[in-house]
Design an enzyme around this catalytic site. Structure first.
Site, mmCIF file in Angstrom:
data_model
loop_
_atom_site.group_PDB
_atom_site.id
_atom_site.type_symbol
_atom_site.label_atom_id
_atom_site.label_comp_id
_atom_site.label_asym_id
_atom_site.label_seq_id
_atom_site.Cartn_x
_atom_site.Cartn_y
_atom_site.Cartn_z
ATOM 1 N NE ARG A 159 -8.874 6.879 -5.012
ATOM 2 C CZ ARG A 159 -10.156 7.099 -5.135
ATOM 3 N NH1 ARG A 159 -10.642 7.712 -6.174
ATOM 4 N NH2 ARG A 159 -10.995 6.691 -4.202
ATOM 5 N NE ARG A 203 -4.196 -1.792 1.820
ATOM 6 C CZ ARG A 203 -4.798 -2.335 2.887
ATOM 7 N NH1 ARG A 203 -4.599 -1.846 4.086
ATOM 8 N NH2 ARG A 203 -5.618 -3.346 2.748
ATOM 9 C CG ASP A 216 -9.178 -3.151 -5.022
ATOM 10 O OD1 ASP A 216 -9.901 -4.164 -4.946
ATOM 11 O OD2 ASP A 216 -8.914 -2.443 -4.039
ATOM 12 N NE ARG A 275 -7.499 5.159 2.224
ATOM 13 C CZ ARG A 275 -8.407 4.525 2.983
ATOM 14 N NH1 ARG A 275 -9.604 5.049 3.140
ATOM 15 N NH2 ARG A 275 -8.115 3.390 3.578
ATOM 16 C CE1 TYR A 285 -13.065 -7.628 0.785
ATOM 17 C CE2 TYR A 285 -11.168 -8.850 -0.051
ATOM 18 C CZ TYR A 285 -11.697 -7.837 0.740
ATOM 19 O OH TYR A 285 -10.862 -7.033 1.471
#
Length: 367
Positions: free
Chosen positions: A50, A37, A86, A41, A164
């Site tokens: 973004r 990652r 992703d 963010r 998921y």
């Protein structure tokens, strides 16, 4: 630099191959380091890029993926880049709808509830048609890196994606997905096989597009015990490594190093060591010496600083890195965190981590 979409030919010459050498078990002057990652963010420029975009729309824009992948490399002397994407683009390629819900995370509008729902999935996926935007992002980024460091491609592993697709999002127990393993073992294997086949083509396509290493994320391994892992995760993890390698050979593509990261799967380290991957990634809950004892000397280890250690003062980060390097040894080792960076982390502390790995590993190698 991200304006031109080039072809996956004539890539710039690689200047820093430390990460690839460590992955292949060759000697390195310093221990290479990257962060899961690392495009994320915690960087204000990431949030800015973004800001106006839907998350998956960003994933489908090669130009934005390229920009986000390069951002951390402008700040830190990292030894590898990992393409911004992703793991849930694979279920999307199978025809499922996934949306990013603010404050909740990725959410499937119609998760798989019954075995019959498997019929709704695309049984044959043309990865170039469905995931070509990832391949374009990889090619563009590989050119835009200008040979600075290698580019890593990745995919989620079958069990993690299956969980998921059934849970419909994150879950603390994975009870819905695990109930399939107990109630519908045959249908579970059908779904896992379908996922594995798509993942194999997807990873080969990433190498054809310019990826120089591949990481498979079995992020939900910790929800399985040794028996379920043995039956429903490991066979597909093994098969993916084997099939990707034989397809790369067939298509005369480079045989790139592959990394398996199965979070919280310490019970399976011996098996993962023999699953056909050059590198085994470790989470922060295992002692480096124990991992090395179980995995042996023929596989490179990657990890495993607790991500939360980056909340510590910078000098403390340096001490923790030194201890980690002493435990792993500086060779056949790639420094990383034991999971991804968190959004509220201070970029300066990330920088301190990266620099500490370089400084301490160089010092240890000299002495």
């Amino acid at each position: 630099t991200c304006s031109l979409l080039h072809s996956p030919k004539g890539f710039p010459k690689l200047k820093n191959d430390t990460f690839l050498r460590a992955a292949r078990g060759e000697q390195t002057e310093h221990t290479p380091v990257w962060c899961m990652r690392q495009a994320g963010r915690y960087l204000p420029e990431f949030r800015e890029t973004r800001a106006s975009q839907d998350f998956f729309a960003t994933c489908r824009s090669p130009k934005l993926c390229c920009e986000l992948t390069l951002q951390p490399l402008r700040r830190f002397p990292l030894d590898a880049a990992i393409i911004f994407s992703d793991i849930l683009v694979v279920p999307q390629a199978l025809g499922m709808e996934v949306v990013m819900v603010p404050g909740k995370g990725p959410t499937f509008t119609e998760p798989l509830k019954e075995v019959e729902d498997l019929l709704k999935l695309r049984q044959k996926v043309d990865v170039t048609a469905e995931l070509g935007y990832v391949f374009q992002a990889i090619t563009l980024t590989r050119h835009s890196l200008e040979g600075k460091v290698p580019l890593i491609g990745f995919s989620g592993a079958p069990w993690t994606l299956m969980s998921y697709m059934i849970e419909g999002g994150g879950s603390t127990t994975m009870a819905k997905a695990k109930s399939w393993l107990y109630r519908h073992p045959e249908a579970s294997h059908r779904l896992l096989r379908l996922l594995a086949d798509v993942i194999i083509d997807y990873l080969v396509g990433q190498v054809a597009a310019g990826a120089q290493a591949l990481q498979l994320f079995e992020s939900h391994a910790g929800h399985l015990g040794p028996e379920l892992f043995q039956d429903f995760a490991l066979p597909y993890i093994r098969d993916i490594a084997q099939a990707v390698k034989s397809k790369l050979k067939e298509e005369a593509l480079p045989l790139v190093p592959m990394i398996i990261f199965a979070k919280d799967a310490h019970y399976a380290l011996r098996d993962l060591a023999h699953a056909g991957y050059e590198v085994v990634g470790l989470d922060w809950t295992i002692r480096p010496q124990e991992a090395r004892a179980q995995i042996g000397k023929d596989v490179t280890l990657q990890g495993n600083l607790d991500p939360c250690a980056l909340y510590a003062p910078k000098e403390k980060i340096g001490e923790l890195v030194k201890k980690m390097l002493e435990s792993f040894g500086t060779q056949r080792y790639i420094a990383n965190l034991g999971h991804g960076l968190y959004p509220d982390m201070n970029p300066e502390h990330v920088g301190a981590f990266v620099e500490a790995v370089h400084a301490h590993s160089r010092h240890i190698n000299k002495h």
